[in-house]
Design a protein around this motif. Structure first.
Motif, mmCIF file in Angstrom:
data_model
loop_
_atom_site.group_PDB
_atom_site.id
_atom_site.type_symbol
_atom_site.label_atom_id
_atom_site.label_comp_id
_atom_site.label_asym_id
_atom_site.label_seq_id
_atom_site.Cartn_x
_atom_site.Cartn_y
_atom_site.Cartn_z
ATOM 1 N N LEU A 63 43.958 46.693 45.807
ATOM 2 C CA LEU A 63 44.135 45.247 45.887
ATOM 3 C C LEU A 63 43.107 44.600 44.971
ATOM 4 O O LEU A 63 41.907 44.872 45.101
ATOM 5 N N GLU A 64 43.569 43.757 44.059
ATOM 6 C CA GLU A 64 42.689 43.175 43.053
ATOM 7 C C GLU A 64 42.706 41.651 43.132
ATOM 8 O O GLU A 64 43.741 41.037 43.372
ATOM 9 N N ALA A 65 41.529 41.088 42.932
ATOM 10 C CA ALA A 65 41.377 39.633 42.861
ATOM 11 C C ALA A 65 40.121 39.348 42.066
ATOM 12 O O ALA A 65 39.349 40.259 41.733
ATOM 13 N N ASN A 66 39.914 38.069 41.762
ATOM 14 C CA ASN A 66 38.671 37.679 41.116
ATOM 15 C C ASN A 66 37.482 37.994 42.027
ATOM 16 O O ASN A 66 37.627 38.155 43.243
ATOM 17 N N HIS A 67 36.309 38.030 41.428
ATOM 18 C CA HIS A 67 35.086 38.224 42.195
ATOM 19 C C HIS A 67 34.865 37.009 43.100
ATOM 20 O O HIS A 67 35.221 35.881 42.743
ATOM 21 N N PRO A 68 34.284 37.218 44.312
ATOM 22 C CA PRO A 68 34.039 36.067 45.193
ATOM 23 C C PRO A 68 32.924 35.132 44.751
ATOM 24 O O PRO A 68 32.635 34.156 45.449
ATOM 25 N N SER A 69 32.311 35.383 43.617
ATOM 26 C CA SER A 69 31.317 34.453 43.095
ATOM 27 C C SER A 69 31.907 33.057 42.942
ATOM 28 O O SER A 69 33.082 32.896 42.589
#
Length: 235
Positions: free
Chosen positions: A187-193
């Motif tokens: 599962l891929e998403a942007n970094h939570p930064s």
């Protein structure tokens, strides 16, 4: 490195020993020894804590971070996790906000994710140490080769696992997982930064990865016992 390999769960020991025998492993040990001699403050005190807490045969989920928090008393050797009693860094705040949105869980008082490690969540940073006040100061010193070898070991085990790959750094390493076959879920998403958590094309906030991971593991008979709850969740 401040830890004896013999202290690690037996399943991790061959991979760590093999790495330490390589030129990269020897160079990393020399670098860390030089840091100690120079009086550098290096965090966390136990770089291998994630491995110590989650044996390879127990892994159900892998969360890949980058390097430890670089402020005094923050890093506790687990990706994204902060020692109890410390303020929540921005990335952790977004991680917990998405958990709350996705699962309806209340916000925890503590930012420690220690409970997840005990349920089979490997909270692995790709660089396991950092110098005080200098983010990424130990990047490129050899830790990444060890993290890649550990990732290969976990992916080679056919028991179904979920790899949560947040940000380009984790996703580059996650390309190795595809080579292990279709047994696992990526599962891929942007970094939570805060710099990327809301940005397209795959914003972290709203990704729903916590619920998706638990449902996928449940369907394969490997749920996280206790799910994504934390003992310090507010009433």
């Amino acid at each position: 490195m401040g830890v004896q390999v013999a202290d690690l769960p037996p399943g991790w020991q061959p991979t760590v020993r093999a790495f330490l025998a390589t030129p990269a492993g020897q160079a990393l040990e020399a670098f860390l020894a030089a840091e100690r001699v120079a009086g550098a403050r290096v965090y966390p005190p136990d770089p291998f804590r994630a491995l110590r807490l989650t044996a390879p045969e127990a892994v159900r989920v892998v969360i890949l971070g980058q390097d430890p928090y670089h402020g005094p008393g923050q890093a506790e050797g687990l990706a994204f996790s902060v020692a109890p009693g410390r303020p929540h860094p921005p990335s952790l705040r977004n991680l917990l906000a998405e958990r709350a949105r996705d699962l309806g869980l209340p916000p925890p008082r503590s930012g420690s994710l220690l409970a997840w490690a005990g349920r089979g969540v490997l909270l692995l940073n790709t660089t396991l140490t950092v110098r005080d006040g200098e983010p990424a100061s130990h990047a490129g010193r050899g830790w990444e080769a060890l993290s890649a070898a550990l990732l290969d070991q976990v992916a080679a085990d056919p028991a179904p696992k979920v790899f949560l790959l947040w940000g380009a750094h984790a996703q580059r390493l996650g390309e190795r997982i595809a080579q292990a076959g279709p047994a696992h879920l990526r599962l891929e998403a942007n970094h939570p930064s805060p710099l990327s958590a809301r940005r397209p094309p795959r914003p972290f906030l709203g990704c729903g990865h916590f619920g998706l991971a638990q449902a996928w593991l449940q369907a394969r008979g490997r749920p996280l016992d206790g799910g994504w709850t934390l003992p310090a969740d507010a009433a």
